[in-house]
Write an enzyme that holds these catalytic residues in place. Structure first.
Site, PDB file in Angstrom:
ATOM      1  N   THR A   1       0.805  -1.216   0.000  1.00  0.00           N
ATOM      2  CA  THR A   1       0.000   0.000   0.000  1.00  0.00           C
ATOM      3  C   THR A   1       0.837   1.265   0.000  1.00  0.00           C
ATOM      4  O   THR A   1       0.539   2.226  -0.693  1.00  0.00           O
ATOM      5  CB  THR A   1      -0.929  -0.006   1.228  1.00  0.00           C
ATOM      6  OG1 THR A   1      -1.733  -1.173   1.196  1.00  0.00           O
ATOM      7  CG2 THR A   1      -1.823   1.209   1.248  1.00  0.00           C
TER       8      THR A   1
ATOM      9  N   THR B   1       2.595  -4.788   4.805  1.00  0.00           N
ATOM     10  CA  THR B   1       2.773  -4.924   6.255  1.00  0.00           C
ATOM     11  C   THR B   1       2.684  -6.355   6.775  1.00  0.00           C
ATOM     12  O   THR B   1       3.236  -6.653   7.834  1.00  0.00           O
ATOM     13  CB  THR B   1       1.742  -4.063   7.008  1.00  0.00           C
ATOM     14  OG1 THR B   1       0.415  -4.464   6.643  1.00  0.00           O
ATOM     15  CG2 THR B   1       1.934  -2.588   6.702  1.00  0.00           C
ATOM     16  N   ASP B   2       2.008  -7.257   6.064  1.00  0.00           N
ATOM     17  CA  ASP B   2       1.748  -8.584   6.635  1.00  0.00           C
ATOM     18  C   ASP B   2       3.021  -9.349   6.975  1.00  0.00           C
ATOM     19  O   ASP B   2       3.083 -10.045   7.997  1.00  0.00           O
ATOM     20  CB  ASP B   2       0.892  -9.420   5.676  1.00  0.00           C
ATOM     21  CG  ASP B   2      -0.575  -9.047   5.731  1.00  0.00           C
ATOM     22  OD1 ASP B   2      -0.926  -8.104   6.473  1.00  0.00           O
ATOM     23  OD2 ASP B   2      -1.377  -9.687   5.027  1.00  0.00           O
TER      24      ASP B   2
ATOM     25  N   LYS C   1       4.097  -7.478  13.749  1.00  0.00           N
ATOM     26  CA  LYS C   1       2.757  -6.951  13.496  1.00  0.00           C
ATOM     27  C   LYS C   1       1.803  -7.593  14.487  1.00  0.00           C
ATOM     28  O   LYS C   1       1.674  -8.814  14.531  1.00  0.00           O
ATOM     29  CB  LYS C   1       2.323  -7.250  12.056  1.00  0.00           C
ATOM     30  CG  LYS C   1       0.979  -6.627  11.692  1.00  0.00           C
ATOM     31  CD  LYS C   1       0.644  -6.808  10.214  1.00  0.00           C
ATOM     32  CE  LYS C   1      -0.676  -6.113   9.885  1.00  0.00           C
ATOM     33  NZ  LYS C   1      -1.027  -6.194   8.456  1.00  0.00           N
TER      34      LYS C   1
END
EC number: 6.3.5.-
Length: 436
Positions: free
Chosen positions: A101, A177-178, A254
């Site tokens: 993103t 981000t994952d 995360k």
């Protein structure tokens, strides 16, 4: 256009291309919006529309009819961008996109999302960046981060090393981000760096008012200009836009599916706070300073390493399967202090006897493994299992993959797993690290 066979043929048959306003009719419901592009590794048979509400919707094209409402304009991203003057008084920062993103640009005239872009495009989307540095921007690859593979860590490390050798004063990696924390750990082991390497991402896309992309990117550039010559992660430190945190690359994870402050330091404190685009380094943190290290690259990894979670119904066959399939190493997420059911001790011992190193971590995440407290733990140690200390399971998995890229001697593997290479474990635990 990255739509694949089924969707591509569907669009061609209907005279539709990316950026067109279309209507998709499906049974008793219809969707109208701008056709967006998709990432290269997306599943075939679906279209993505940007609705008037600003939200995106994915539509399966099976049993649908498409109607062209209005042709879109040619995307402006990458077209006619004026040259950006080099300022010799500013540092040179490399920004490397891997997808995700944070590195996408929305063309509002067409609705198209562009994850591959030039330095001029990046400045147009984030004009404040011009205040901080000169930029070299490149797209290394364009994937959803759940599709990250160890071989991509190798490519990233080598690309970073090339940029540093070419004179870059700092590196920013834009990443989904994952699996960002896996990549952060991998680069921490692969590189000794004379300049900062900062990995960042975004939880909200840049076309949403709540996007964290702009602030995370700018603060990452600020961190890349700092004196902290290590691999770190820069993400929001709170739900609002007041500050970001800089986390150590081997001690971050995360911890929430959607919150903007999802990344937390585990068994550690954030190494710095960035507020008003100014870096405040944690006074308790002893960091590696800029140019303290010469550039070194050791990027070899073993890809066939397993990460297995212990659970009440786990059976011996799960361990046996990985041994029989030729896995070169295993990381276990044990319960509590690092336990598994005693029925697993025999297959774990078999793994050790067959020169397959096994590393024990804890599902608790916080705290440290201690297999000397209870009898089961001592039996696990006697089976040759290596303590993961207070590493997260993900960091232990990455480290074992990297260690096996350096040696396949099980004795040397144990020595390297017990050696603190990139600040991946603490010698002592502190109560202040819990849920900080």
């Amino acid at each position: 256009m990255t739509y694949k066979e089924i969707a591509k043929k569907y669009l061609e048959n209907n005279g539709i291309t990316i950026g067109d306003t279309i209507k998709i009719n499906k049974e008793d419901i219809s969707y109208e919006g701008i056709l967006l592009d998709r990432s290269e590794d997306s599943e075939d048979g679906y279209l993505v529309l940007k609705l008037d509400s600003g939200y995106n919707v994915g539509v399966a094209i099976e049993n649908t009819q498409a109607e062209l409402i209005q042709k879109g304009d040619k995307p402006k991203i990458g077209y006619g961008a004026e040259d950006i003057a080099h300022d010799p008084s500013k540092q040179n920062i490399s920004i490397i996109s891997t997808g995700g993103t944070v590195s996408s640009i929305i063309d509002y005239r067409t609705g198209a999302v562009h994850p591959k872009f030039t330095a001029a495009d990046l400045i147009k989307a984030n004009p404040e960046l011009l205040d901080y540095a000169n930029y070299n921007v490149k797209a290394l690859y364009n994937i959803l981060s759940e599709n990250m593979q160890p071989k991509y860590w190798v490519e990233a490390a080598e690309s970073i090393a090339n940029d540093i050798s070419d004179g870059s004063d700092g590196i920013v990696i834009a990443h989904g981000t994952d699996t960002l924390h896996y990549t952060a750990a991998a680069l921490s082991f692969m590189l000794k760096t004379p300049v900062p390497i900062v990995i960042t991402g975004a939880q909200r896309s840049s076309d949403r008012p709540s996007s964290d992309a702009n602030m995370n990117l700018i603060d990452s550039v600020v961190a890349a200009k700092s004196d902290i010559a290590e691999v770190s992660v820069c993400m929001h430190g709170s739900l609002n836009d007041s500050y970001t945190y800089l986390h150590k690359g081997t001690k971050v994870r995360k911890m929430h599916t959607s919150r903007r402050d999802t990344f937390r330091s585990i068994n550690y404190e954030p190494i710095a706070k960035i507020e008003n685009h100014s870096v405040d380094i944690n006074p308790n943190y002893r960091y590696t300073k800029r140019n303290e290290n010469e550039l070194e690259v050791n990027s070899a990894v073993e890809e066939k390493v397993g990460l297995i979670k212990s659970f009440p119904g786990i059976c011996e066959e799960l361990i046996e399967y990985h041994i029989d399939k030729g896995y070169k190493g295993l990381v276990i997420e044990g319960t509590g202090l690092g336990h598994v059911p005693d029925k697993l001790i025999t297959p774990l011992a078999r793994a050790h006897d067959e020169n397959i190193p096994v590393v024990m971590t804890s599902q608790c995440l916080y705290g440290r493994v201690n297999m000397n407290v209870y009898s089961t733990g001592r039996e696990i140690l006697n089976a040759g299992v290596i303590s993961g200390r207070d590493m997260t399971p993900e960091t232990a998995y990455v480290k074992l993959s990297w260690v096996l890229g350096q040696t396949n001697d099980i004795g040397e593997v144990a020595k390297l797993m017990n050696k603190n290479i990139a600040g991946e474990f603490n010698e002592k635990s502190s109560i202040k690290y819990f849920l900080n």
